[in-house]
Design a protein around this motif. Structure first.
Motif, short mmCIF file in Angstrom:
data_model
loop_
_atom_site.label_atom_id
_atom_site.label_comp_id
_atom_site.label_asym_id
_atom_site.label_seq_id
_atom_site.Cartn_x
_atom_site.Cartn_y
_atom_site.Cartn_z
N VAL A 150 0.78 -1.03 -0.05
CA VAL A 150 -0.03 -0.07 -0.01
C VAL A 150 0.82 1.11 -0.05
N GLU A 151 2.17 1.22 -0.17
CA GLU A 151 3.03 2.27 -0.21
C GLU A 151 3.03 2.98 -1.41
N ASP A 152 2.88 4.27 -1.18
CA ASP A 152 2.80 5.24 -2.33
C ASP A 152 4.36 5.11 -3.28
N LYS A 153 4.51 5.02 -4.40
CA LYS A 153 5.56 4.67 -5.06
C LYS A 153 6.47 6.17 -5.28
N SER A 154 5.89 7.30 -4.60
CA SER A 154 6.49 8.57 -5.05
C SER A 154 7.78 8.57 -4.15
N PHE A 155 7.54 7.80 -3.04
CA PHE A 155 8.86 7.86 -2.17
C PHE A 155 9.04 6.32 -1.63
N SER A 156 10.43 6.23 -1.45
CA SER A 156 10.48 4.77 -1.26
C SER A 156 10.48 4.36 0.24
N GLN A 157 10.40 3.26 0.67
CA GLN A 157 10.45 2.66 2.22
C GLN A 157 11.47 3.50 2.97
N ASP A 158 12.75 3.50 2.33
CA ASP A 158 13.85 4.09 3.04
C ASP A 158 13.79 5.57 3.19
N GLU A 159 13.24 6.09 2.23
CA GLU A 159 13.13 7.51 2.26
C GLU A 159 12.27 8.25 3.25
N ILE A 160 11.09 7.21 3.27
CA ILE A 160 10.23 7.73 4.22
C ILE A 160 10.81 7.61 5.85
N LEU A 193 2.79 10.14 12.14
CA LEU A 193 1.81 9.93 11.20
C LEU A 193 1.48 10.98 10.29
N GLN A 194 1.57 12.14 10.66
CA GLN A 194 1.37 13.38 9.66
C GLN A 194 2.44 13.44 8.64
N THR A 195 3.67 12.93 9.10
CA THR A 195 4.63 13.08 8.00
C THR A 195 4.44 11.85 7.10
N PHE A 196 4.14 10.87 7.53
CA PHE A 196 3.69 9.60 6.67
C PHE A 196 2.56 9.98 5.63
N MET A 197 1.50 10.48 6.30
CA MET A 197 0.50 10.98 5.38
C MET A 197 1.10 11.93 4.06
N GLY A 198 1.82 13.03 4.63
CA GLY A 198 2.42 13.97 3.44
C GLY A 198 3.17 13.06 2.54
N MET A 199 4.03 12.24 2.84
CA MET A 199 4.88 11.56 1.90
C MET A 199 4.13 10.54 1.04
N VAL A 200 3.14 9.89 1.59
CA VAL A 200 2.25 8.85 0.87
C VAL A 200 1.10 9.62 0.19
N ARG A 201 0.74 10.94 0.34
CA ARG A 201 -0.26 11.65 -0.25
C ARG A 201 -1.65 11.20 -0.08
N CYS A 202 -2.11 10.83 1.11
CA CYS A 202 -3.45 10.62 1.48
C CYS A 202 -3.94 11.13 2.69
N GLY A 203 -5.36 10.92 2.76
CA GLY A 203 -6.13 11.60 4.07
C GLY A 203 -5.87 10.70 5.35
N THR A 204 -6.45 11.31 6.30
CA THR A 204 -6.30 11.02 7.65
C THR A 204 -6.83 9.54 7.83
N ALA A 205 -7.98 9.19 7.32
CA ALA A 205 -8.53 7.81 7.59
C ALA A 205 -7.50 6.82 6.94
N GLN A 206 -7.41 6.84 5.71
CA GLN A 206 -6.50 6.04 5.16
C GLN A 206 -5.03 6.16 5.57
N GLY A 207 -4.53 7.12 5.84
CA GLY A 207 -3.11 7.17 6.20
C GLY A 207 -2.93 6.70 7.44
N ALA A 208 -4.11 6.74 8.45
CA ALA A 208 -3.64 6.03 9.73
C ALA A 208 -3.74 4.60 9.57
#
Length: 397
Positions: A150-160, A193-208
């Motif tokens: 479910v990770e967004d491909k714009s940032f890799s796991q290592d970058e996050i 959590l907020q940093t993660f949501m910003g990097m994978v570009r999703c809202g609060t419900a899905q981001g959490a």
């Protein structure tokens, strides 16, 4: 996207229960609601088999790898399993085949697979003892990257991970929500959590949900909890924390490298759409579109080769029919931004260097007012640009 969010929540629930019991018992007294997908049969359709029971059955089959025939034989041998899943009778093989083809649409197919495959991967990745779960290799192609699905491909796991670690080391500590010290989650966990949501570009419900997938349900706060906590931050304290963080980052940068001269800076006004009720919302402003509303804020940034470095931020409140805000004067916002930015070493160096400022504000009477105010900061050499382009302002230190 809501269906995937619910599917992963279902997967998380099954995974957590598998740590303590077997797969069949997991579904006993199972109270997980299924609201994000719809029954493909109309209300008048004579389908005696529960749609919810069908969904859970397909999730079960995807987890175990059972065929329709094998699953039907299981239910025949163990009719109590059919009851646990929610059936009033044991379905035959053709019932599952028809349901998958005619009753389930693509969204329902994706829902069942996403929930089940999440469970399979988690069981094997976390070494959970669950003999009935199929091998992970059966759901992961040889060419598929064995990573978080479910990770967004714009940032890799290592970058996050690296970005979160750096933010934890240099930024999070300057912000304080004022919550009790015995709260269930520390402020740092909400910032992660907020940093993660910003990097994978999703809202609060899905981001959490996605954050819990990575860090564990116990570590990550629920989406509603996150929203309530964010609202507890006082605006002034938040701005102060931002300024302290900026000082810290500039100090770290200065210890490793220097800014190339001349420095290019930009002032931007950003609008974030708002769709709620405007009553008692003085921080919401109108936009050029007559019926649109937005939160607005201004930033002053140093433009670098990689990303802009924001030195100052200022909320923008305009006079609207639903509030008592005074008429907005953009030049005052610019003055506050420049004054705040000049407090930082980047704009306060004593070298005799020329520095360029890009003021992203359209020409006209408003821009002239801005220019006159900027002049008080010893900025000169304004080069006029057509409307919607930049002012180039040459600043001599």
């Amino acid at each position: 996207m809501q269906s995937l969010c619910e599917a992963y929540q279902l997967g998380i629930t099954i995974r957590d229960r598998l740590k303590e019991t077997d797969l069949v018992t997991v579904f006993e007294d199972f109270d997980h609601t299924i609201d994000a997908i719809e029954d493909g049969y109309p209300a008048w359709h004579p389908a005696p088999l529960s749609f919810r029971a069908m969904v859970l059955s397909f999730v079960f089959m995807e987890i175990t790898g059972d065929s329709y025939a094998n699953f039907t034989r299981r239910l025949t041998r163990q009719p109590e399993v059919a009851t646990i899943l929610g059936f009033s009778r044991v379905p035959d093989e053709s019932a599952f085949s028809r349901a998958w083809k005619n009753r389930f649409d693509d969204t329902a197919h994706e829902y069942a697979r996403a929930a089940a495959h999440f469970v399979v991967k988690e069981v094997h990745d976390r070494d959970i003892s669950a003999p009935e779960v199929r091998p992970k290799a059966e759901i992961v192609d040889d060419t598929q990257e064995d990573a978080n699905p479910v990770e967004d491909k714009s940032f890799s796991q290592d970058e996050i991970v690296q970005t979160t670690r750096l933010a934890r080391d240099h930024a999070y500590g300057h912000f304080d929500s004022g919550r009790a010290s015995n709260a269930s989650y520390e402020d740092t966990q909400f910032f992660e959590l907020q940093t993660f949501m910003g990097m994978v570009r999703c809202g609060t419900a899905q981001g959490a949900t996605r954050f819990q997938y990575r860090r564990g349900e116990e570590y990550g706060p629920h989406g509603d909890t996150h929203l309530r906590t964010v609202k507890q931050f006082e605006p002034d304290e938040f701005i102060n924390g931002f300024n302290e963080t900026t000082d810290r980052l500039l100090s770290v940068i200065a210890s490793e490298a220097s800014f190339r001269r001349p420095v290019t800076a930009a002032i931007d006004i950003t609008a974030i759409p708002y769709y709620g009720d405007t009553e008692e919302m003085p921080m919401v402003s109108g936009t050029k579109d007559r019926d649109s509303r937005a939160f607005k804020f201004a930033t002053l940034s140093i433009i670098g080769q990689n990303i802009p470095l924001v030195l100052a931020v200022e909320p923008v409140r305009e006079s609207s029919e639903w509030d008592e805000n005074p008429s907005n004067q953009i030049h005052r916002t610019v003055r506050r931004l420049v004054r705040r930015a000049k407090e930082h070493a980047v704009l306060n160096a004593r070298r005799r260097q020329h520095r360029i400022f890009d003021i992203r504000y359209s020409t006209g009477s408003g821009a002239l007012s801005v220019d006159s105010q900027i002049g008080r900061f010893d900025l000169s050499g304004i080069v006029r640009r057509p409307k919607h382009q930049f002012h180039k302002i040459l600043h001599k230190a």
